[in-house]
Design a protein around this motif. Sequence first.
Motif, mmCIF file in Angstrom:
data_model
loop_
_atom_site.group_PDB
_atom_site.id
_atom_site.type_symbol
_atom_site.label_atom_id
_atom_site.label_comp_id
_atom_site.label_asym_id
_atom_site.label_seq_id
_atom_site.Cartn_x
_atom_site.Cartn_y
_atom_site.Cartn_z
ATOM 1 N N ILE A 25 36.454 35.116 35.661
ATOM 2 C CA ILE A 25 37.844 35.553 35.842
ATOM 3 C C ILE A 25 37.933 37.080 35.735
ATOM 4 C CG2 ILE A 25 40.129 35.502 34.765
ATOM 5 C CD1 ILE A 25 39.782 32.557 34.389
ATOM 6 N N PHE A 27 35.620 39.206 36.658
ATOM 7 C CA PHE A 27 35.159 39.718 37.950
ATOM 8 C C PHE A 27 36.243 39.570 39.007
ATOM 9 C CE2 PHE A 27 30.525 39.130 36.768
ATOM 10 C CZ PHE A 27 30.297 40.489 36.750
ATOM 11 N N THR A 28 36.898 38.402 39.003
ATOM 12 C CA THR A 28 37.917 38.142 40.026
ATOM 13 C C THR A 28 39.063 39.135 39.910
ATOM 14 O OG1 THR A 28 37.355 35.821 39.889
ATOM 15 C CG2 THR A 28 39.396 36.360 40.981
ATOM 16 N N ILE A 29 39.532 39.343 38.687
ATOM 17 C CA ILE A 29 40.667 40.249 38.507
ATOM 18 C C ILE A 29 40.258 41.691 38.785
ATOM 19 C CG2 ILE A 29 42.247 41.194 36.776
ATOM 20 C CD1 ILE A 29 42.292 38.356 35.587
ATOM 21 N N THR A 31 38.087 42.774 40.885
ATOM 22 C CA THR A 31 37.944 43.049 42.308
ATOM 23 C C THR A 31 39.271 43.068 43.047
ATOM 24 O OG1 THR A 31 37.293 40.754 42.436
ATOM 25 C CG2 THR A 31 35.583 42.389 42.789
ATOM 26 N N HIS A 32 40.371 42.719 42.369
ATOM 27 C CA HIS A 32 41.664 42.827 43.030
ATOM 28 C C HIS A 32 42.019 44.275 43.304
ATOM 29 C CE1 HIS A 32 43.752 38.804 42.828
ATOM 30 N NE2 HIS A 32 42.515 38.588 42.509
ATOM 31 N N PHE A 39 30.039 44.931 42.538
ATOM 32 C CA PHE A 39 29.068 43.910 42.162
ATOM 33 C C PHE A 39 29.069 42.730 43.129
ATOM 34 C CE2 PHE A 39 27.642 40.419 39.290
ATOM 35 C CZ PHE A 39 26.335 40.858 39.223
ATOM 36 N N PHE A 40 30.257 42.199 43.405
ATOM 37 C CA PHE A 40 30.337 41.024 44.260
ATOM 38 C C PHE A 40 30.545 41.424 45.695
ATOM 39 C CE2 PHE A 40 30.939 38.858 40.387
ATOM 40 C CZ PHE A 40 30.403 37.620 40.632
ATOM 41 N N ASN A 41 29.507 41.692 46.402
ATOM 42 C CA ASN A 41 29.737 41.923 47.823
ATOM 43 C C ASN A 41 28.497 41.635 48.633
ATOM 44 O OD1 ASN A 41 28.314 44.450 48.671
ATOM 45 N ND2 ASN A 41 29.403 45.177 46.860
ATOM 46 N N ARG A 115 41.399 37.205 51.275
ATOM 47 C CA ARG A 115 40.870 38.567 51.320
ATOM 48 C C ARG A 115 39.597 38.504 52.144
ATOM 49 N NH1 ARG A 115 42.656 37.408 46.537
ATOM 50 N NH2 ARG A 115 44.496 38.530 45.835
#
Lengths: 270, 169
Positions: A25, A27-29, A31-32, A39-41, A115
């Motif tokens: 969560i 990481f999710t927030i 990347t908003h 990191f996540f791409n 997204r």
Amino acid sequence: MQQIINFIIRYRSFLLYVFFMLISIAFTIQTHSFHQSNFFNSSSWITGTIYSASNSVTSYFDLEDENRLLLEENKQLRYLLFNSQEKNAVQLDSIKQSYTITSGQIIKNSYALHRNYLTINKGENDSVFPDMGVISSKGIIGIVENTSNNFARVQSILNANSSINAKLKNTNIIGSLKWNEESYNVVQLIDIQRHVQLNVGDTIVTGSQSSIFPENIPIGTINKFSLDTAKSFWRIDVALFNDMTNLKNVYIIDNKNKAEILKLEEDSND
Amino acid sequence: MISNNFVLNVIRFISLVLVQVLIFNKLNFFGYINPMVYILFLYWYPIKQNKELFIVLCFVLGLFIDFFSDTMAINTAATVTIAFLRPSIMRFVFGVNYEFQSFKLGNATRLQQFTFLIVLIVIHHLMYFILEIFSFGNIFLILKKVFSISLATLVLCTLFSSLFSVAKE
């Protein structure tokens, strides 16, 4: 102390779950918000390599269509070149050029999420860096967000975070281009004053206020328009020229004056 | 036997990730339906195994899927959730039988296997789309996506699981 350890041992799978859940969560927030998603791409080495391996197989299937598109574009460019009045149309002095263009191919496309991101096969080794514009022969696609050595991740215009300066063609009426996450071939143009006369079918192009895209790159045509809830601005649905589901060859645009423009804007804000 | 099992799970892990990102993420049936077949890893994973290791494995699985599909960490969150809930779901679906040491997934009835799969998929998708859309203003959009994509995932997972049977594992 003993009790704490017993507690941890007894509920270890639950605690592990809570730990991982919090990580994901976070990481999710994180990347908003723009530019923190390092990191996540899918521009990392391993994902990029696998995608380009798969792309090297599948790209053969639509070679014919791609060739036809490129030929059409060449025809148009030839037409412009032969009919241009200026004698020295091609400026050889690189200092006088304000945009440089790199060509690339999309190796991963998505348009069904909220997204959406694309991955292209050009990265820092080809002088592709964040905040460069990406277009195809028909219109704009998005903005480069992360880069690795050989790959780059592009924030598509079909992304809830996307916001691009746009205007009505042949006028100086500007607004910003957003996406309401509903349809992959319709985006929204907002912030146009209600006194502006609009017609269905009017062309929307990129505006002059953007330091990323050159002016007058085609985006789409007005599909329908209505007043927003405050009754002071138009809310315009724009049908895209690009078929976002079927993209292959793209151009990455670098504005050489970008640093200067940004610095100037920053200085005047202080 | 243990090493055999280990190799099998590693192969499953890698091939499910590749199949998911290279084939099913590009499906876009009706414009938005992308079945998530990697849930089969949780369905097939041996029952009597270390729970904690299983949660860690599922975390890594979700992370890989997220890396490839640029979906932040929502696949990870959804996968870890069903990994944690799996023992409770099994107790619910298979009843007391599940407690026995000799119980295997292949010994359960077709209906039980099917129910197990449905519960896994629905919880995963619900979690996934709530996190993706992140506001309950879009409750109908969430339900529509959960329903249609669960159905697609279910059909494909059923096909896959009958193709690669785990009966005598």
